[in-house]
Structure formats: structure tokens, C-alpha cells
Design a protein around this motif. Structure first.
Motif, short mmCIF file in Angstrom:
data_model
loop_
_atom_site.label_atom_id
_atom_site.label_comp_id
_atom_site.label_asym_id
_atom_site.label_seq_id
_atom_site.Cartn_x
_atom_site.Cartn_y
_atom_site.Cartn_z
N GLY A 241 0.81 -1.22 0.00
CA GLY A 241 0.00 0.00 0.00
C GLY A 241 0.85 1.27 0.00
N PRO A 242 0.43 2.27 0.76
CA PRO A 242 1.11 3.58 0.76
C PRO A 242 2.60 3.53 1.09
N LEU A 340 9.21 -2.31 8.05
CA LEU A 340 8.37 -1.15 7.76
C LEU A 340 8.61 -0.05 8.79
N ALA A 341 8.85 -0.45 10.05
CA ALA A 341 9.10 0.54 11.11
C ALA A 341 10.33 1.38 10.78
N LEU A 342 11.30 0.80 10.08
CA LEU A 342 12.53 1.53 9.72
C LEU A 342 12.28 2.64 8.71
N THR A 343 11.13 2.59 8.02
CA THR A 343 10.86 3.61 6.98
C THR A 343 9.94 4.72 7.48
N LYS A 344 9.52 4.65 8.74
CA LYS A 344 8.54 5.62 9.25
C LYS A 344 9.01 7.06 9.17
N THR A 345 10.30 7.28 9.33
CA THR A 345 10.83 8.65 9.31
C THR A 345 11.19 9.12 7.91
N ILE A 346 11.01 8.25 6.91
CA ILE A 346 11.37 8.60 5.53
C ILE A 346 10.11 9.00 4.77
N ASP A 347 9.92 10.32 4.60
CA ASP A 347 8.71 10.82 3.95
C ASP A 347 8.70 10.53 2.45
N ASN A 348 9.88 10.60 1.82
CA ASN A 348 9.98 10.43 0.38
C ASN A 348 9.96 8.94 0.03
#
Length: 802
Positions: A241-242, A340-348
Motif C-alpha cells: 500500500g502507501p 516497515l518501522a525503519l521507513t517511518k521517518t522517511i517521507d519520500n
């Protein structure tokens, strides 16, 4: 050669697709003749009325019912209900001769070659030579359809494949037949992009063309991966998804919406007609899909698919999920993964892929498997389905709502890393990929001089992607053309003396950094440039003011700081209105609250057709405080004619705010008064928006733009209007239509828009109204119930009624 224009189109077939396409042509101002078959006999209701097959209402029942259903559907296929008058209905016996008067005939009947060929035979009897003739098919080979037709028919015939819903999905595939003229293809390619607002892609006449060939492969590959890895459908939807730039409906919810039968139909067509496909085995349906088809668990249309909505004993709704092992429904389970938790701070989104494929858990394994399969597959489809890799990316982004196409994702991971992942899964890319690397090209795409270049497999060089000259792509110029930036905005030089102020905050919210950036942009433009655009190419223009900041100041009772912040917002909006250079706002998607206020204060708005605009502050317990309440009072005042109309006009503008009305298209925003006829304009293709805004900024500057004087002649009605509003809100509260707090907010708004309790109608300044607005906003921000509303919105994203 004469210039072809489309004034009128005939659409043959009024099903969901035909009616949707008819509505979209009506959206862009084309006259539409929508035709369908005559019913076999009158239905029971018609028989009761004594009607026979001779009556026009009976003969046109099928087409009229289909169009009516389309116009009532949600989301709406039409920009404004008034546009439906551009569609005329008829039937294939009484009205077929009218196709001789149209510029384009489009067939959208059932996906059966024999029926399509019958339709074309009938059409050719009445078609005027030179008229465009196309078929909206999702997979029947175009070469079979035009067999036996005249040379003129075949020269002007091709496939034009819209994706459903036609208004919202941007992919427009054009598939030539054996004799289609190059002029016809070039015309349709340009028309789709410029007038229909689509991403036009000329495809080869291969099974399922480009979009569905890759999209259905991707889904079928996942169906097999799910079983191999023992994943739940919730886990797959979380992973697809998103987080990777795909729609919220991800994989299984999307299949439920589209219909499993539709997907299976396309998959079977590929399996039958693409015998040389190296991944043919993946198009064979897994056992659980066959079971679902047998049980008619097709998705939303049958009430259950991969998900099923049920009622619990207490009357509340519950979403159940299908367990693919037992094929029984069970309560949905939340899916979580460490990767997925590792990508939480990556907006792009594009920056997440390297992390996702490096994951050490089940998610990382899933991404490696699915991307390896996807990359190998798309590389092997060149040159079979297209010669150009960018067309595959364009098709997936425009037809399936992917933020990035397969080759863009592969570039983000690294071409060599992608091959390494493939090898680990026992897969290999097409030979041209290794040849590209060996020749020293290390990526599929490059950016030069603000333009995107893509690797051309035939010529073995990076070639400029065609069609970009009508666009300004901010991603391509953000670094090279940057004039100034802070944490909230980047200001770019668009050339020709025009600056662009691009929001870069989370969800493009308007806080202190963005306001500082807007003021800086106006300073720079007034000093050294001739115009300013406020525009971005994010998912949404802006969701409005940073309510988290307002909440913190209100909770801490920092009322002086809050007052100063609101004044700063108001003053920035007034600078947009009263600067010495033309200012243009370019809203698209969600353009709410403060973003709507900003657009209302620009000299001109160049809005994308898909703009959802409104003053929504009531939802968080306040009134528009960034000059929006003032502006609606001013706009109402400019329309005042005489006393009896003045109150009605003001009431309409008051209700727009009090009911937090949001337009469902830019055209509806004119009806709400947040866009203005004769001043603001709409572009159908969002990709052209910034370029169009730039052209208008130059036009306004070169026409001799002068700084407008501030207004001191806003007519307010005082007690006369205030009394009307207060009686109305009192009655609504007494009948429990609104809560006590709703009434308090509405009364505050009434006070501002009436200009206070003045004893008679009076001319006041904008600043007078701004002061009333700010005072009302601040008083509401101190209310406990307002703080509860803001907190609830911050936590849930939904309004609270208290």
C-alpha cells in the motif's frame, strides 16, 4: 492537412465504462451522443403505464438508466451536475444515423469480438469518411476488429483504452491496428494529454497491452507469493500500500473493488494469447482463486471477496478477512513488520526501497521476491509490448496509481543490486540490461537541464522522454534552480522572471516555516522577478494550517503568541493579494482551510480539475482565521444588489463556511464562491498546471500589472444580518441539528460576516474585518470543546462532533 477538432463524439455502449467515458468527455466540454440497444420488451412498470416498444422512453430505457446510475455513483464521474446536459441519449435503431455528424465514434460494448464486429459493420453504413473510430477494449487484439472494413475505416481506426473510472484514472492507451495512420495516432496521443488530461501511451497490439499486462502479472505473481510465503491478505495489503507509494486499497482491496471476475478475465486472456511469455505459469489461477470464482466471492459487487463487511450483534460493522488456507472468513488482524518501522521517518517514498529490500524479516524477503519477479518481467517485455521503458512506468503510474514505475523503483534500489536480488531468486533480467551496464550506463533514467532522459534500448543511449516541453517538473529543477529554502519551502526560479514557492512540509501543512517562505518568495519576486506562483506536485496542494501548532499554543495558554501567529497568517495572505507582482496559486487534490484561504488571496488561481477545496475550520471548532472569513464577507459584498438579495447572498457564503463545504472538483469550487468566474481557471491535466500558471504570470506582468489598492469599501449589513443568523442558529440548535458548540462557532462567524452589531449597513475596511475574524478565532481557541476537536482530528484524522 486540416486541423482536426473534436466538437462531438458518439459513444456506442452505455455500460459502466461507456457512461463513465461519456461523462468525462462532457467534463471537457464535448457534446456526447450516447447510444445503446433497445430492450426486448417493456418492463413491468412500463406495461402498467400502457407503454409499448414504440414509445421513446421504452426504446431508450437501457441507455437512460445506465447514464442515470453513472451520474448517481460515488465518486461522481462528472465535474459538475450541469455538465450532464452535454450528453444526449438515444438507441442504435432510431439514432444510429446521427453518427454521421460526429467527429469521433467510440465503441464501448461487451468484450466479445463477434459483437464488436457486428457493431462496426453497422457503424460503417452511417460513418462519414475521415471520422475517427476507436474501440475501448481491455485486451481483444485490434487487428481482428477491423478485418473486412474499408480502407478509410481501417486508416482511422485504433484501440483507445480508458481505465475505470474514466474521470479519475489517468492512463489512456492507444493501440494501433495494422493500417492505422500515423496522423491519427499522433492526434489521439496529443488529445489525450492536452484535452482529456490523461497520460497517453501508444502501445503495441499485444495481449492486455501495457498497463494490464504488467499490472495483472504483478497481482498474479503476488497470489502465488502469498501461498509460498504463507502470508495473510492483511500482511500483503500492508506491504503493498502507501508504504511503497501504492493506493490505500493496496492489492486485495483493489481486487475487491475492481472485481475478481474482471481480473480473472484479463489473466485468462493473457494465458491464452501470450504463449511465448516466459512467466506463463504465473497466469494460471491458484486453487483459492478458482474456489472464490465458484462461490461468486467476486468482491464489492457480490458483497464479499477477500474482505467481507458484516454486522455484529450490537449493530456495529466489522470487516472480516478471508483466510487463504481455510477459505473461511475471520476477524481482520493488524499486520506489523520491523522493516516497515525503519521507513517511518522517511517521507519520500522513493528513498524507502533500499531499506525495504534489505529487511531481515518476512517483509524484506517478500520485497526481494516480488521486486525480483517484477524487474525480470518488465525487462523481458521490451521490445514485445513497447520499445520504450518509460511507457511501462507511465502506464503503471497512470493506470494503477503507483507513485513510481518498475524501472524507477529499480533505479532507486540500484540496477546492479536489482540483478543481484533476481539472481538470488533464480531469475535474470533481459540481456539488454546487462549490455546497458557493460556500456557504462548505470541507470534507466537521468535528468539533464531540467528534463528527464530514459535509456533507449534500440539506440543504446539516454534519450529525452518526449512530451515534456508542455510540463515543468519540479523534481527535475528543485536542486539546479533553487533560489532559497528553509524546512518548509523551496523557492525555485522557473525562468522568464517567474518564481515558484513549493511547500515541502508534512502533508504540505502551512506553519511558521511555510509562512516565512511565502514572505521570502514575495520579497524576492518584488525585488528581482516579475511574478510568483505558489505550486507543488505532491499528492495534495495542502491540507491547511498546522493545527498541531495552534493546539500547543492554546493548551499552553500562550495567547499572545497565538494572536501574533494568526496575525502573521492574515498579513501573509494580504501580501499575496497586495504585492507589486502578480501572484498565482496552483491548487490540486486537497486544498483545505488555510490552503483555500491562500488561493482566495492570489491574483489568479490555476486549479487542477481534481481540486477538493473548501474552508473546513468548523471541523476543528474554529472559524477561518487566515483571512478566509473576511474574504467570504467581501465576496458576498461585491455581489450585493438590493436588500432582499443581500441577505440571501450573505447567507450562501456563510453556509459555505458553516457547513464546511468542500468542492468535489475545481468546477464545484466556483459554485461555492471559493473560486471566481472570469478570474480563475481550470486545467484538466495536472502535469501542465505549473507551466500554465507560469504562462499566465508572464501574461499578467507583461500586460502591465499594477499593485491593487487595499479595500475600504466592503459593505457589511450589521444587525440586520446578525439577527437573521442568530435566529437561524438558535432554531437549528433547538431542533438538535447542531450542538451547542456548533452554535457558538456559527454565532462567532455570523458576527464577523455581519461586520459586528452595527446599527445599519456600513462600508468598512478589510482590516476591520480581519480584526473581528482574529478576535473570534482566538476566543474559540480558548474553548475546551474546540481543543477536544483539534486533539481528536490530530489523533484520528476525523472531525469530532461535541
Amino acid at each position: 492537412m486540416s486541423k482536426r477538432r473534436i466538437k462531438k463524439i458518439a459513444i456506442i455502449g452505455s455500460g459502466i465504462m461507456g457512461s463513465g467515458i461519456a461523462c468525462h468527455f462532457a467534463n471537457i466540454g464535448v457534446e456526447v451522443l450516447l447510444l445503446d440497444i433497445i430492450p426486448k420488451e417493456p418492463n413491468e412498470a412500463e406495461k402498467t403505464k400502457g407503454l409499448s416498444l414504440e414509445d421513446k422512453s421504452v426504446r431508450n430505457r437501457i441507455v437512460n438508466e445506465a447514464l442515470s446510475a453513472a451520474l448517481k455513483s460515488n465518486p461522481s464521474p462528472i465535474y459538475s451536475k450541469a455538465f450532464a446536459s452535454r450528453i444526449t441519449t438515444g438507441n442504435l435503431e432510431d439514432d444510429i444515423q446521427k453518427i454521421s455528424q460526429v467527429d469521433w465514434i467510440m465503441e464501448v460494448v461487451i468484450e466479445r469480438l463477434d459483437i464488436k464486429k457486428q457493431v462496426f459493420e453497422n457503424i460503417e453504413k452511417y460513418r462519414t469518411p475521415g471520422t475517427l473510430i476507436t474501440s475501448n477494449t481491455s485486451g481483444i487484439p485490434i487487428k481482428f476488429m477491423s478485418e473486412g472494413r474499408s480502407d478509410d475505416f481501417q486508416k482511422h481506426f485504433c484501440g483507445t483504452h480508458f481505465f475505470n473510472p474514466a474521470r479519475y484514472l489517468k492512463l489512456f492507451e492507444i493501440i494501433p491496428g495494422p493500417k492505422t495512420s500515423r496522423d491519427v495516432l499522433d492526434f489521439l496521443n496529443n488529445y489525450g494529454e492536452q484535452f482529456l488530461g490523461k497520460t497517453s501511451v501508444i502501445a503495441k497490439d499485444t495481449p492486455a497491452f501495457i498497463g494490464n499486462r504488467i499490472g495483472v502479472f504483478s497481482i498474479m505473481s503476488l497470489f502465488h507469493t502469498v501461498k509460498d510465503m504463507d502470508l495473510t491478505i492483511e500482511e500483503v495489503d500492508k506491504l503493498t500500500g502507501p508504504v511503497i507509494g501504492r493506493p490505500k486499497s493496496a492489492t486485495f482491496r483493489t481486487v475487491d473493488v475492481v472485481g475478481l471476475d474482471t481480473l480473472v478475465h484479463v489473466a485468462n486472456g493473457i494465458a491464452k494469447n501470450a504463449k511465448k511469455d516466459e512467466q506463463l505459469a504465473l497466469f494460471k489461477l491458484p486453487g483459492f482463486i478458482n474456489t472464490m470464482i465458484e462461490h461468486k466471492w467476486l468482491g464489492s459487487k457480490t458483497g464479499q471477496g477477500f474482505y467481507k463487511k458484516t454486522k455484529k450483534d450490537d449493530g456495529s460493522s466489522e470487516i472480516l478477512s478471508l483466510d487463504l488456507n481455510t477459505l473461511k472468513y475471520r476477524p481482520s488482524k493488524k499486520a506489523t513488520f520491523d522493516t516497515l518501522a525503519l521507513t517511518k521517518t522517511i517521507d519520500n517514498v522513493i528513498d524507502r526501497f533500499t531499506i525495504l529490500v534489505s529487511g531481515k524479516d518476512k517483509a524484506g524477503n517478500f520485497y526481494r521476491k516480488s521486486f525480483a519477479a517484477l524487474f525480470a518481467y518488465v525487462s523481458n517485455r521490451i521490445p514485445e509490448i513497447t520499445d520504450d521503458l518509460y511507457k511501462i512506468d507511465d502506464a503503471m503510474k497512470a493506470g494503477f496509481g503507483w507513485q513510481h514505475g518498475p524501472f524507477q523503483i529499480w533505479d532507486a534500489i540500484g540496477v546492479e543490486k536489482g540483478i543481484e536480488i533476481m539472481k538470488a531468486e533464480g531469475l535474470a533480467p533481459a540481456t539488454w540490461v546487462n549490455e546497458m551496464l557493460a556500456a557504462g550506463s548505470t541507470s534507466f533514467y537521468t535528468v539533464k537541464h531540467g528534463a528527464t532522459y530514459a535509456y533507449d534500448v534500440k539506440n543504446e543511449t539516454q534519450e529525452k522522454v518526449p512530451g515534456q516541453d508542455a510540463f515543468i517538473i519540479l523534481d527535475n529543477i528543485r536542486t539546479s534552480n533553487k533560489v532559497w529554502q528553509n524546512a518548509g519551502v523551496v523557492i525555485e526560479d522557473l525562468g522568464d522572471g517567474v518564481l515558484n514557492c513549493e511547500f515541502r512540509s508534512k502533508m504540505n501543512t502551512i506553519g511558521g516555516d511555510v509562512l516565512a517562505g511565502l514572505n521570502k518568495a514575495i520579497d524576492l519576486a518584488e525585488k528581482d522577478f516579475q511574478g510568483l506562483i505558489v505550486g507543488n506536485q505532491g499528492a495534495n496542494f495542502s491540507v491547511g494550517a498546522n493545527i498541531g501548532m495552534i493546539f500547543m499554543m492554546a493548551v499552553e495558554q500562550e495567547y499572545d503568541e497565538l494572536n501574533a501567529s494568526i496575525r502573521y497568517f492574515q498579513n501573509t495572505m494580504m501580501r499575496m493579494r497586495y504585492s507589486s507582482i502578480p501572484t498565482i496559486s496552483a491548487p490540486h487534490g486537497m486544498s483545505l482551510g488555510g490552503a483555500c484561504e491562500l488561493s482566495m488571496h492570489a491574483d489568479k488561481v490555476v486549479a487542477a480539475a481534481e481540486t477538493y477545496m473548501g474552508l473546513v475550520e468548523f471541523g476543528v471548532g474554529v472559524i477561518p482565521g487566515g483571512a478566509g472569513s473576511k474574504e467570504m464577507a467581501l465576496r458576498a459584498s461585491d455581489l450585493f444588489k438590493k436588500d432582499d438579495v443581500e441577505l440571501n447572498t450573505l447567507r450562501e457564503y456563510f453556509l459555505t463556511i458553516a457547513m464546511a463545504k468542500v468542492s468535489t472538483s475545481a468546477y464545484e469550487a466556483f459554485d461555492l464562491g471559493v473560486l471566481q468566474k472570469g478570474k480563475d481557471l481550470v486545467v484538466v491535466n495536472k502535469d501542465r498546471q505549473i507551466a500554465t500558471a507560469k504562462a499566465h504570470a508572464i501574461l499578467m506582468a507583461e500586460a502591465g500589472y499594477t499593485q491593487p489598492p487595499t479595500r475600504h469599501n466592503v459593505k457589511v449589513l450589521g444587525k440586520q444580518a446578525l439577527g437573521m443568523f442568530l435566529v437561524g442558529t438558535d432554531a437549528m440548535q433547538d431542533s438538535n441539528y447542531i450542538s451547542k458548540h456548533d452554535q457558538k462557532i456559527a454565532d462567532k462567524l455570523a458576527y464577523v460576516m455581519a461586520g459586528g452589531d452595527l446599527s445599519e449597513p456600513t462600508l468598512v475596511s478589510e482590516q476591520y474585518l480581519l480584526d473581528l475574524e482574529r478576535e473570534a478565532f482566538l476566543s474559540l481557541a480558548t474553548e475546551r470543546k474546540t481543543l477536544e476537536r483539534i486533539q481528536h482530528m490530530l489523533k484520528t484524522g476525523k472531525p469530532l462532533r461535541n
